[in-house]
Scaffold this active site. Sequence first.
Site, PDB file in Angstrom:
ATOM      1  N   ASN A   9      -2.688 -59.804  -8.410  1.00 23.83           N
ATOM      2  CA  ASN A   9      -2.231 -59.294  -7.113  1.00 23.83           C
ATOM      3  C   ASN A   9      -3.249 -59.720  -6.054  1.00 23.83           C
ATOM      4  O   ASN A   9      -4.341 -59.161  -5.989  1.00 23.83           O
ATOM      5  CB  ASN A   9      -2.128 -57.761  -7.199  1.00 23.83           C
ATOM      6  CG  ASN A   9      -1.776 -57.129  -5.872  1.00 23.83           C
ATOM      7  OD1 ASN A   9      -1.416 -57.819  -4.908  1.00 23.83           O
ATOM      8  ND2 ASN A   9      -1.874 -55.806  -5.808  1.00 23.83           N
ATOM      9  N   LYS A  11      -3.059 -59.439  -2.911  1.00 23.68           N
ATOM     10  CA  LYS A  11      -3.064 -58.514  -1.759  1.00 23.68           C
ATOM     11  C   LYS A  11      -3.085 -59.296  -0.440  1.00 23.68           C
ATOM     12  O   LYS A  11      -2.517 -60.383  -0.359  1.00 23.68           O
ATOM     13  CB  LYS A  11      -4.234 -57.532  -1.855  1.00 23.68           C
ATOM     14  CG  LYS A  11      -4.303 -56.854  -3.218  1.00 23.68           C
ATOM     15  CD  LYS A  11      -5.249 -55.685  -3.258  1.00 23.68           C
ATOM     16  CE  LYS A  11      -5.340 -55.161  -4.679  1.00 23.68           C
ATOM     17  NZ  LYS A  11      -6.101 -53.934  -4.789  1.00 23.68           N
ATOM     18  N   HIS A  98       2.879 -50.046  -5.942  1.00 21.06           N
ATOM     19  CA  HIS A  98       1.414 -50.139  -5.938  1.00 21.06           C
ATOM     20  C   HIS A  98       0.840 -48.967  -5.154  1.00 21.06           C
ATOM     21  O   HIS A  98       1.397 -48.542  -4.136  1.00 21.06           O
ATOM     22  CB  HIS A  98       0.970 -51.470  -5.325  1.00 21.06           C
ATOM     23  CG  HIS A  98      -0.477 -51.743  -5.563  1.00 21.06           C
ATOM     24  ND1 HIS A  98      -1.464 -51.147  -4.823  1.00 21.06           N
ATOM     25  CD2 HIS A  98      -1.098 -52.514  -6.494  1.00 21.06           C
ATOM     26  CE1 HIS A  98      -2.638 -51.551  -5.289  1.00 21.06           C
ATOM     27  NE2 HIS A  98      -2.452 -52.377  -6.294  1.00 21.06           N
ATOM     28  N   GLU A 100      -1.475 -48.763  -3.113  1.00 22.02           N
ATOM     29  CA  GLU A 100      -1.747 -49.040  -1.686  1.00 22.02           C
ATOM     30  C   GLU A 100      -0.457 -48.932  -0.871  1.00 22.02           C
ATOM     31  O   GLU A 100      -0.470 -48.481   0.279  1.00 22.02           O
ATOM     32  CB  GLU A 100      -2.413 -50.421  -1.542  1.00 22.02           C
ATOM     33  CG  GLU A 100      -3.847 -50.374  -2.069  1.00 22.02           C
ATOM     34  CD  GLU A 100      -4.375 -51.682  -2.616  1.00 22.02           C
ATOM     35  OE1 GLU A 100      -3.783 -52.747  -2.362  1.00 22.02           O
ATOM     36  OE2 GLU A 100      -5.397 -51.637  -3.328  1.00 22.02           O
ATOM     37  N   GLU A 170      -2.131 -47.948 -13.328  1.00 21.86           N
ATOM     38  CA  GLU A 170      -3.298 -48.251 -12.492  1.00 21.86           C
ATOM     39  C   GLU A 170      -3.876 -46.955 -11.936  1.00 21.86           C
ATOM     40  O   GLU A 170      -3.407 -46.455 -10.899  1.00 21.86           O
ATOM     41  CB  GLU A 170      -2.878 -49.139 -11.323  1.00 21.86           C
ATOM     42  CG  GLU A 170      -2.298 -50.466 -11.733  1.00 21.86           C
ATOM     43  CD  GLU A 170      -2.476 -51.499 -10.623  1.00 21.86           C
ATOM     44  OE1 GLU A 170      -3.080 -52.527 -10.890  1.00 21.86           O
ATOM     45  OE2 GLU A 170      -2.041 -51.244  -9.490  1.00 21.86           O
ATOM     46  N   GLY A 176     -10.197 -51.387  -7.302  1.00 24.92           N
ATOM     47  CA  GLY A 176     -11.143 -51.931  -6.328  1.00 24.92           C
ATOM     48  C   GLY A 176     -12.458 -51.178  -6.255  1.00 24.92           C
ATOM     49  O   GLY A 176     -13.242 -51.397  -5.328  1.00 24.92           O
ATOM     50  N   SER A 216     -10.031 -52.506 -11.658  1.00 28.26           N
ATOM     51  CA  SER A 216     -11.349 -53.074 -11.910  1.00 28.26           C
ATOM     52  C   SER A 216     -11.447 -53.747 -13.277  1.00 28.26           C
ATOM     53  O   SER A 216     -12.498 -53.688 -13.929  1.00 28.26           O
ATOM     54  CB  SER A 216     -12.445 -52.008 -11.738  1.00 28.26           C
ATOM     55  OG  SER A 216     -12.448 -51.550 -10.386  1.00 28.26           O
TER      56      SER A 216
HETATM   57  C1  PEP Z   1      -4.736 -53.693  -8.103  1.00 26.51           C
HETATM   58  O1  PEP Z   1      -4.859 -53.471  -6.904  1.00 26.51           O
HETATM   59  O2  PEP Z   1      -3.615 -53.801  -8.618  1.00 26.51           O
HETATM   60  C2  PEP Z   1      -5.949 -53.823  -8.900  1.00 26.51           C
HETATM   61  C3  PEP Z   1      -5.873 -53.665 -10.179  1.00 26.51           C
HETATM   62  O3  PEP Z   1      -7.111 -54.071  -8.191  1.00 26.51           O
HETATM   63  P1  PEP Z   1      -8.580 -54.323  -8.797  1.00 26.51           P
HETATM   64  O4  PEP Z   1      -8.409 -55.186 -10.024  1.00 26.51           O
HETATM   65  O5  PEP Z   1      -9.306 -55.013  -7.715  1.00 26.51           O
HETATM   66  O6  PEP Z   1      -9.126 -52.993  -9.129  1.00 26.51           O
END
Ligand code: PEP
Length: 253
Positions: A9, A11, A98, A100, A170, A176, A216
Amino acid sequence: MRKQMVAGNWKMNLTLQEAIDLAEQIASRLKDSTEASTPIVLCPPAGYLQAVSSITKEIRGLYTGAQNCHQEVSGAYTGEISVAMIQSCGAEYVILGHSERRAYFHEDNILLSKKVKRALAQGLKVIFCCGETLPERESEKHFDLVKQQLQEGLFHLSEEEMSLITIAYEPVWAIGTGVTATKEQAQEMHAFIRSLLREIYANSVADNCSILYGGSCNPKNAKELFEQEDVDGGLIGGASLKAEDFLAIIHSL
Ligand code: PEP
């Protein structure tokens, strides 16, 4: 047998040229090594879908996905992107739900259920995200919260539709932040999600649904996460922006 899968992703990052360079680096390194049964999905910003899909379509098992879609077919929805638009750019997947999008764009489970239905009705495959915030985990509400997200967002689907869904667990506190769920925390939630699928649908649906971990995930921790029985791969944010890291994560499958 369910598929293992890794999706990136991107973003709201990268210029068009940077996105093309990243897709080309990934594609050239995956050439000849990808399996159609192990999809790798690149999810760039909407404006780059066509450029990225013109690269991914040359490589077996490599696909392009969008990060969002609108729930209506078309119309006066300034700034939005429809399923047909995504498909006309050559993309085959869409990420929905997601955290976000839930947090910053107020997308709730009811709206997401409409988006999921629209995407599937028009032939787009869906990566559906769920996951709890830190206060929800600390107050031990994480199982109930994830259950509610899936019940309201997904479980209106038929078995046939469900076969086109990939679920991504997630935990919001891991996205993040550099804090990853432990392999035990990931396995526990993934097994719980699969048990919910088994309650609602036929065993074959539960057995075949890929459940990805996101939050992460990086080249160092990917292997131990992916080794868990119910973890079928990853949805990767930050580490998907560097070809080396993303490829190392793919090779951890
Ligand atoms: C995400 O936003 O789907 C995600 C997993 O981000 P990150 O790997 O940066 O934590």
